[in-house]
Design a protein around this motif. Structure first.
Motif, short mmCIF file in Angstrom:
data_model
loop_
_atom_site.label_atom_id
_atom_site.label_comp_id
_atom_site.label_asym_id
_atom_site.label_seq_id
_atom_site.Cartn_x
_atom_site.Cartn_y
_atom_site.Cartn_z
N ALA A 15 -84.69 -77.00 6.29
CA ALA A 15 -85.15 -75.60 6.77
C ALA A 15 -83.85 -75.37 7.84
N ASN A 16 -83.04 -74.13 7.06
CA ASN A 16 -81.97 -73.78 7.35
C ASN A 16 -82.07 -72.60 8.39
N ILE A 17 -81.80 -72.62 9.59
CA ILE A 17 -81.81 -71.46 10.63
C ILE A 17 -80.62 -70.99 10.88
N LEU A 18 -80.52 -69.63 10.87
CA LEU A 18 -79.19 -68.97 11.15
C LEU A 18 -79.27 -68.02 12.49
N TYR A 24 -76.07 -66.13 4.95
CA TYR A 24 -77.28 -65.61 4.86
C TYR A 24 -78.04 -66.27 3.60
N GLN A 25 -77.54 -66.38 2.46
CA GLN A 25 -77.89 -66.83 1.27
C GLN A 25 -78.77 -68.10 1.36
N GLU A 26 -78.09 -69.05 2.07
CA GLU A 26 -78.65 -70.36 2.42
C GLU A 26 -79.60 -70.40 3.53
N ALA A 27 -79.71 -69.57 4.28
CA ALA A 27 -80.57 -69.48 5.17
C ALA A 27 -81.94 -69.45 4.74
N ASP A 28 -83.06 -69.89 5.73
CA ASP A 28 -84.59 -69.91 5.54
C ASP A 28 -85.04 -68.89 6.55
N LEU A 29 -84.33 -68.83 7.55
CA LEU A 29 -84.92 -67.93 8.75
C LEU A 29 -83.84 -67.42 9.61
N ASN A 84 -94.37 -68.27 6.18
CA ASN A 84 -93.70 -67.02 6.22
C ASN A 84 -94.64 -65.81 5.92
N PRO A 85 -94.97 -65.02 6.85
CA PRO A 85 -95.91 -63.92 6.59
C PRO A 85 -95.20 -62.60 6.15
N PHE A 86 -93.55 -62.57 6.18
CA PHE A 86 -92.89 -61.52 6.00
C PHE A 86 -92.26 -61.53 4.44
N ASP A 87 -92.88 -60.47 3.60
CA ASP A 87 -92.57 -60.30 2.05
C ASP A 87 -91.23 -60.05 2.14
N PRO A 88 -90.15 -60.78 1.48
CA PRO A 88 -88.70 -60.81 1.25
C PRO A 88 -88.54 -59.14 0.58
N LYS A 89 -89.45 -58.82 -0.21
CA LYS A 89 -89.04 -57.27 -0.73
C LYS A 89 -89.31 -56.33 0.04
N LEU A 90 -90.20 -56.47 0.91
CA LEU A 90 -90.55 -55.39 1.89
C LEU A 90 -89.28 -55.57 3.11
N GLY A 111 -83.54 -60.41 2.59
CA GLY A 111 -84.73 -61.00 2.52
C GLY A 111 -85.28 -61.97 3.53
N LEU A 112 -84.53 -62.24 4.65
CA LEU A 112 -84.94 -63.08 5.42
C LEU A 112 -86.12 -63.02 6.49
N PRO A 113 -86.92 -63.83 6.67
CA PRO A 113 -87.84 -63.53 7.96
C PRO A 113 -87.10 -63.65 9.04
N ILE A 114 -87.51 -62.81 10.32
CA ILE A 114 -86.71 -62.61 11.49
C ILE A 114 -87.55 -63.12 12.56
N VAL A 115 -87.03 -63.99 13.40
CA VAL A 115 -87.55 -64.25 14.83
C VAL A 115 -86.59 -63.54 15.82
#
Length: 369
Positions: A191-194, A263-268, A333-339, A289-293
């Motif tokens: 799980a790659n966090i950026l 960014y391309q290699e990140a999961d979050l 992950n509740p966040f749709d990458p397309k949205l 398309g990444l989810p954000i915290v």
């Protein structure tokens, strides 16, 4: 309308305002045939070259301090005779406004703010804070318009200026068009966090490291991209990593002008800032398309994420809440990458650039009426 526009900034470094100015300048030059001239205190490196490569002029005033730039810039105004000036940062904004008073050539000036005054200068000396407050509270009233990069910052400056009439918010444009971003699948065993941004106190990476240590997610790795600006802060982070046996799981990477691969290699994507002016990197991550915290800090993140619709917001400095949010998003992950990518399009150079162009034209027309 084709305009002759001076972009006035102290140096063309790699900060957020510099990237914004380059993006806007390129847009105005290519889409509205504007003549663009960057005027800087001194030449600083690669972005001077990048600007010229885009067909933009770069003029150096050859001064070491912005205060010394007033008379040289007065001469530039009189020789170039721009239709309008767009400047950034308090010292530069103040010097530009004073130079116009002295200059024989009168043109409208738009000043812009990219960081919170109350937070950014809180650790400065009393004398320094007084100078900045004078510039913002009094000299900014001489500007034809004041642009803030978030509504939160607009509220702050309106209060300092005791005036709302000239102050408006225009969000920053992002450098990536989300619909052109190349996405690809990568190894999901890790799980790659950026996090992206220079190592400075404002980014509060210590809270992020503390949250990372608390994660229940196995095989998580954290990359902090942006290079070191504060050596003392950096050493504190390095010591924390070593003391908590996080070596090999936490990586500090130098600044790059092409962070796409990260960014391309990140999961979050995580933003841990104590304060921001806007938070460009959140939108950049959303373009991929990444989810954000993110921390719910002043100013920008809640506006970008629409109060949690496009990412999790946690209190500033709360490592426990940040760790919980990271674990929850990584596990489900509740966040749709397309949205996410569609939301990033709200901050495209085309949309934001047109807002700036319309402001420049209306300001020039009003000034010349």
């Amino acid at each position: 309308m084709s305009l002759k526009v001076i972009f006035r900034i102290s140096v063309l470094g790699f900060g957020g305002a510099e990237r914004v100015f380059l993006s806007l300048a390129e847009y105005l030059h290519c889409h509205h045939n504007c003549e663009i001239i960057f005027v800087v205190d001194r030449l600083a490196g690669e972005n001077d070259v990048n600007a010229r490569a885009l067909g933009l002029q770069v003029i150096s005033l050859d001064v070491n301090r912005t205060l010394q730039s007033i008379l040289p810039f007065k001469k530039v105004l009189e020789s170039i005779k721009p239709d309008i000036v767009l400047s950034a940062y308090p010292d530069t904004n103040g010097s530009v406004l004073i130079a116009r008073i002295l200059s024989k050539h009168k043109c409208p000036i738009i000043v812009s703010e990219h960081a919170s005054i109350k937070h950014h200068f809180q650790a400065s000396s009393f004398h320094r804070r007084q100078i900045v407050n004078f510039i913002v509270s009094y000299l900014y009233l001489l500007a034809n318009a004041v642009v803030c990069v978030s509504k939160g910052l607009q509220f702050e400056l309106s209060g300092l200026m005791k005036s709302k009439s000239k102050v408006r918010a225009i969000y920053n444009p992002i450098r990536y068009a989300s619909m052109q971003v190349q996405l690809y699948k990568h190894d999901k065993k890790t799980a790659n966090i950026l996090a992206v941004g220079r190592v400075v106190k404002a980014k509060d990476y210590m809270t992020l490291l503390m949250a990372f240590k608390k994660l229940k997610t196995v095989n998580a790795k954290l990359t902090i991209l942006g290079g070191i600006s504060d050596k003392l802060e950096s050493q504190l982070l390095i010591d924390f990593v070593a003391a908590n046996d996080l070596n090999g799981r936490v990586t500090f990477s130098e600044y790059t002008n092409n962070p796409e691969i990260f960014y391309q290699e990140a999961d979050l994507f995580v933003l841990s800032s104590a304060w921001e002016g806007f938070g460009n990197v959140i939108v950049e991550a959303m373009a991929f398309g990444l989810p954000i915290v993110s921390t719910d800090c002043d100013s920008g993140p809640a506006e970008i994420l629409k109060n949690g619709q496009f990412g999790r917001l946690v209190p500033v400095g709360d490592a426990e809440a940040m760790a919980l949010a990271i674990d929850e998003v990584l596990s489900n992950n509740p966040f749709d990458p397309k949205l996410q990518r569609q939301r990033a399009e709200d901050f495209s150079v085309q949309k934001i650039g047109l807002e700036y162009y319309n402001l420049l034209v209306s300001t020039v027309n009003t000034f010349n009426a």
